[in-house]
Design a protein around this motif. Structure first.
Motif, PDB file in Angstrom:
ATOM      1  N   UNK A   1       0.755  -1.201   0.024  1.00 10.74           N
ATOM      2  CA  UNK A   1       0.020   0.151   0.126  1.00 10.74           C
ATOM      3  C   UNK A   1       0.952   1.341   0.185  1.00 10.74           C
ATOM      4  N   UNK A   2       0.406   2.293  -0.595  1.00  9.63           N
ATOM      5  CA  UNK A   2       0.796   3.762  -0.453  1.00  9.63           C
ATOM      6  C   UNK A   2       0.021   4.626   0.059  1.00  9.63           C
ATOM      7  N   UNK A   3       0.665   5.730   0.651  1.00 13.16           N
ATOM      8  CA  UNK A   3      -0.260   6.757   1.362  1.00 13.16           C
ATOM      9  C   UNK A   3      -0.233   7.867   0.086  1.00 13.16           C
ATOM     10  N   UNK A   4      -1.591   7.897  -0.255  1.00 13.88           N
ATOM     11  CA  UNK A   4      -1.905   8.827  -1.231  1.00 13.88           C
ATOM     12  C   UNK A   4      -1.790  10.327  -0.822  1.00 13.88           C
ATOM     13  N   UNK A   5      -2.181  10.493   0.461  1.00 19.05           N
ATOM     14  CA  UNK A   5      -2.164  11.913   1.201  1.00 19.05           C
ATOM     15  C   UNK A   5      -0.941  12.420   1.138  1.00 19.05           C
ATOM     16  N   UNK A   6       0.038  11.440   1.868  1.00 20.21           N
ATOM     17  CA  UNK A   6       1.517  11.933   2.204  1.00 20.21           C
ATOM     18  C   UNK A   6       2.258  12.184   0.900  1.00 20.21           C
ATOM     19  N   UNK A   7       1.899  11.347  -0.052  1.00 21.62           N
ATOM     20  CA  UNK A   7       2.900  11.062  -1.269  1.00 21.62           C
ATOM     21  C   UNK A   7       2.428  12.343  -2.331  1.00 21.62           C
ATOM     22  N   UNK A   8       1.122  12.549  -2.424  1.00 21.88           N
ATOM     23  CA  UNK A   8       0.398  13.337  -3.400  1.00 21.88           C
ATOM     24  C   UNK A   8      -0.214  14.469  -2.947  1.00 21.88           C
ATOM     25  N   UNK A   9      -1.246  14.160  -2.251  1.00 27.29           N
ATOM     26  CA  UNK A   9      -2.285  15.192  -1.738  1.00 27.29           C
ATOM     27  C   UNK A   9      -1.553  16.468  -1.025  1.00 27.29           C
ATOM     28  N   UNK A  10      -0.506  15.933  -0.035  1.00 23.43           N
ATOM     29  CA  UNK A  10       0.105  16.945   0.952  1.00 23.43           C
ATOM     30  C   UNK A  10       1.219  17.626   0.056  1.00 23.43           C
ATOM     31  N   UNK A  11       1.661  17.041  -1.055  1.00 18.87           N
ATOM     32  CA  UNK A  11       2.734  17.608  -1.601  1.00 18.87           C
ATOM     33  C   UNK A  11       2.420  18.616  -3.019  1.00 18.87           C
ATOM     34  N   UNK A  12       1.426  18.211  -3.883  1.00 17.90           N
ATOM     35  CA  UNK A  12       1.096  18.964  -4.877  1.00 17.90           C
ATOM     36  C   UNK A  12       0.441  20.375  -4.449  1.00 17.90           C
ATOM     37  N   UNK A  13      -0.349  20.655  -3.742  1.00 19.85           N
ATOM     38  CA  UNK A  13      -0.754  22.148  -3.347  1.00 19.85           C
ATOM     39  C   UNK A  13       0.350  23.079  -3.150  1.00 19.85           C
ATOM     40  N   UNK A  14       1.075  22.811  -2.207  1.00 20.16           N
ATOM     41  CA  UNK A  14       2.245  23.407  -1.583  1.00 20.16           C
ATOM     42  C   UNK A  14       3.034  23.791  -2.984  1.00 20.16           C
ATOM     43  N   UNK A  15       3.509  22.908  -3.540  1.00 21.03           N
ATOM     44  CA  UNK A  15       4.553  23.168  -4.893  1.00 21.03           C
ATOM     45  C   UNK A  15       3.978  24.015  -5.750  1.00 21.03           C
ATOM     46  N   UNK A  16       2.400  23.706  -6.205  1.00 19.03           N
ATOM     47  CA  UNK A  16       2.022  24.645  -7.217  1.00 19.03           C
ATOM     48  C   UNK A  16       1.739  26.036  -6.634  1.00 19.03           C
ATOM     49  N   UNK A  17       1.210  26.252  -5.398  1.00 16.51           N
ATOM     50  CA  UNK A  17       1.069  27.450  -4.877  1.00 16.51           C
ATOM     51  C   UNK A  17       2.469  28.446  -4.590  1.00 16.51           C
ATOM     52  N   UNK A  18       3.592  27.591  -4.457  1.00 14.22           N
ATOM     53  CA  UNK A  18       4.937  28.310  -4.447  1.00 14.22           C
ATOM     54  C   UNK A  18       5.085  28.543  -5.837  1.00 14.22           C
ATOM     55  N   UNK A  19       4.814  28.076  -6.822  1.00 14.66           N
ATOM     56  CA  UNK A  19       4.875  28.624  -8.242  1.00 14.66           C
ATOM     57  C   UNK A  19       4.196  29.719  -8.576  1.00 14.66           C
ATOM     58  N   UNK A  20       2.921  29.769  -8.014  1.00  9.09           N
ATOM     59  CA  UNK A  20       1.921  30.752  -8.327  1.00  9.09           C
ATOM     60  C   UNK A  20       2.600  32.011  -7.538  1.00  9.09           C
ATOM     61  N   UNK A  21       3.126  32.063  -6.202  1.00 12.49           N
ATOM     62  CA  UNK A  21       3.369  33.031  -5.489  1.00 12.49           C
ATOM     63  C   UNK A  21       4.624  33.655  -6.013  1.00 12.49           C
TER      64      UNK A  21
END
Length: 189
Positions: free
Chosen positions: A49-69
């Motif tokens: 099993x893999x943790x979708x939240x830890x690996x994807x859901x918690x990582x994508x928003x911060x990276x995208x928002x950093x790019x936006x900012x």
């Protein structure tokens, strides 16, 4: 923005508009696709099993928002760690306050760099458009607001969206019907 009422609130929102033009947001698409692909590859590499939240859901928003900012790519891990630590309810009030001060110091340093050399992100766009009419405190507040409004919300949307699709796998076809069908499916989620 949450600290302002009329007539200041619309004036403050007006300053943000250069950072949220359709053209500027569309320029983020290749980066968003890249970060999502990287995170999905990491999820696959993890195996089951893999943790979708830890690996994807918690990582994508911060990276995208950093790019936006407009957070420099070399600073993004530090930036998101400072932001998350500042909001971590498991920490004592004193530790969260210290983390908040460190986050504010980082933001003010980044803003000073953007004033000297405006980048492509939100802060650079606001500085280029409004110069000193946008104060450092306003710019710091914009960054905090974008992170507060987007990070947890997007993370939750990813997790809950996947859960909804797992419960209703017949709806996955909506994402395979082209951009318009996928846009409607995302709006529905």
């Amino acid at each position: 923005l949450m600290d302002y009422d009329l007539p200041e609130h619309p004036r403050m929102r007006q300053k943000l508009l250069p950072g949220f033009t359709l053209r500027r947001i569309r320029r983020l698409r290749p980066y968003i696709e890249q970060i999502v692909e990287e995170r999905l590859d990491a999820l696959e590499d993890e195996g089951s099993p893999a943790d979708l939240i830890e690996i994807v859901a918690d990582e994508v928003p911060g990276a995208v928002l950093c790019e936006l900012i407009g957070v420099p790519r070399d600073d993004r891990t530090t930036f998101t760690q400072l932001c998350h630590r500042h909001l971590d309810p498991s920490l004592s009030q004193r530790k969260r306050a210290a983390a908040g001060e460190a986050f504010s110091r980082y933001l003010l340093t980044m803003i000073a760099r953007q004033r000297k050399e405006p980048g492509e992100g939100l802060i650079g766009a606001v500085v280029a458009e409004h110069g000193d009419a946008a104060t450092d405190e306003e710019l710091r507040g914009f960054c905090v607001q974008v992170m507060l409004a987007g990070d947890d919300n997007i993370s939750g949307m990813i997790g809950l969206g996947v859960l909804a699709l797992l419960h209703h796998p017949e709806q996955i076809a909506a994402f395979q019907g082209g951009d318009q069908a996928a846009d409607r499916a995302v709006d529905e989620l």
